[in-house]
Scaffold this motif. Sequence first.
Motif, PDB file in Angstrom:
ATOM      1  N   HIS A 125       0.938  -1.287   0.004  1.00 56.51           N
ATOM      2  CA  HIS A 125      -0.063   0.010   0.130  1.00 56.51           C
ATOM      3  C   HIS A 125       0.944   1.290   0.024  1.00 56.51           C
ATOM      4  O   HIS A 125       0.465   2.382  -0.703  1.00 56.51           O
ATOM      5  CB  HIS A 125      -0.890   0.122   1.146  1.00 56.51           C
ATOM      6  CG  HIS A 125      -2.014  -0.937   1.071  1.00 56.51           C
ATOM      7  ND1 HIS A 125      -2.867  -1.281   2.419  1.00 56.51           N
ATOM      8  CD2 HIS A 125      -2.434  -1.763   0.151  1.00 56.51           C
ATOM      9  CE1 HIS A 125      -3.650  -2.156   2.037  1.00 56.51           C
ATOM     10  NE2 HIS A 125      -3.476  -2.595   0.702  1.00 56.51           N
TER      11      HIS A 125
ATOM     12  N   ALA B 189      -2.412  -2.411 -10.809  1.00 56.79           N
ATOM     13  CA  ALA B 189      -2.203  -3.744 -11.871  1.00 56.79           C
ATOM     14  C   ALA B 189      -1.400  -3.277 -13.154  1.00 56.79           C
ATOM     15  O   ALA B 189      -1.398  -2.188 -13.366  1.00 56.79           O
ATOM     16  CB  ALA B 189      -3.601  -3.815 -12.179  1.00 56.79           C
TER      17      ALA B 189
ATOM     18  N   TYR C 149      -3.048  -8.162  -6.908  1.00 53.23           N
ATOM     19  CA  TYR C 149      -3.423  -6.937  -7.548  1.00 53.23           C
ATOM     20  C   TYR C 149      -3.124  -6.946  -8.623  1.00 53.23           C
ATOM     21  O   TYR C 149      -3.165  -5.850  -9.525  1.00 53.23           O
ATOM     22  CB  TYR C 149      -2.478  -5.970  -6.650  1.00 53.23           C
ATOM     23  CG  TYR C 149      -2.887  -5.485  -5.188  1.00 53.23           C
ATOM     24  CD1 TYR C 149      -3.891  -6.407  -4.483  1.00 53.23           C
ATOM     25  CD2 TYR C 149      -2.530  -4.319  -4.665  1.00 53.23           C
ATOM     26  CE1 TYR C 149      -4.312  -5.870  -3.285  1.00 53.23           C
ATOM     27  CE2 TYR C 149      -2.924  -3.886  -3.200  1.00 53.23           C
ATOM     28  CZ  TYR C 149      -3.885  -4.760  -2.733  1.00 53.23           C
ATOM     29  OH  TYR C 149      -4.127  -4.299  -1.537  1.00 53.23           O
TER      30      TYR C 149
END
Length: 339
Positions: free
Chosen positions: A155, A161, A184
Amino acid sequence: MKAIRFKEPWKVDCVEIEKPTPGLGEALIKVKMAGICGSDIGAFRGSNGLVSYPRIIGHEIAGEILEIPDDNKKGLKVGDRVVVDPYLYCGHCYPCSIGRTNCCTDLKVLGVHVDGGMTEYFCHPADMLTRLPDEIPWDLAPISEPLTIALHGIHRGGLIAGEYCVIIGAGPIGLLAGMVAQAYDAHVILLDLVQERLDFAKSLGIEHIINSGKEDVVERISQITNGNMAQQVMECSGANAAIRNAFDYVCNAGRITLTGWPKKETLIPTDIITRKEIDIRGARTSAGEFEEALELIRSGKVDVRAILTKVVSMDEVAETIIDIEKNPGNYMKVNVKMD
């Protein structure tokens, strides 16, 4: 009740202590499962300068609520299965005021600054518990805590992506971070010096592995990324050389997140930072990431069972910790069944 305690460095025992009574705003938990962390091994060695002794260890904790205030914010009830957020914060300093409670100026970590939860019963602030989905068995629940650390590093780097993410270190956090990054839909390049760990990572489905002791890492990353290098580099080893090398792996305008804890300062190339305009972000513990971690486990998007080496009883903990310290290559995650 039984508890696992480090009397001093190199002294670990299963001891009898008094069962706790919950204070204001606290829940009483019957601990079902607790994890042994690499930081516990550092505390056993006496190499973790933050730990004071004697200390009851344990910060990866899951259990059943026996008592809880009716007015708790999450609506938890007696009988609920929960995991414990082990990072106690003050709630009023500047980092806490902006929601970055993991950066609290008076942060206290269970099993480090205060006694932990590798005990049969444990009291903890009711608002720092997260309900455990029914689909997640007890033996996997404690792994949600290291998964939050991996999530926090991802994060902090803002991974999206399609990006390439270099992860340095194929220990539990690096492997979990790799699985998160692939969940992700990013491309993972995992680095380590130990081929057996890299082979294990490959068996988990990690897309690219590089042995940093045997290969030209910069050249290999360049080949994999078509010359662009990685948008995010997540350093999980804490090795000074690895931290320095991260600046060579990241692309122009890329991000570096530092999750590993080095034992001494690292000389860093400020000229490269300016030339590439790199964002460098610390990533300490986690903050508010337990719900996502549990959902990733529940959905199977992150296969935490793959890194669970074994489950032991409380009576086996002392000998297990001694063996992990001697033979760390034989273990990924070990959990302790408390009853």
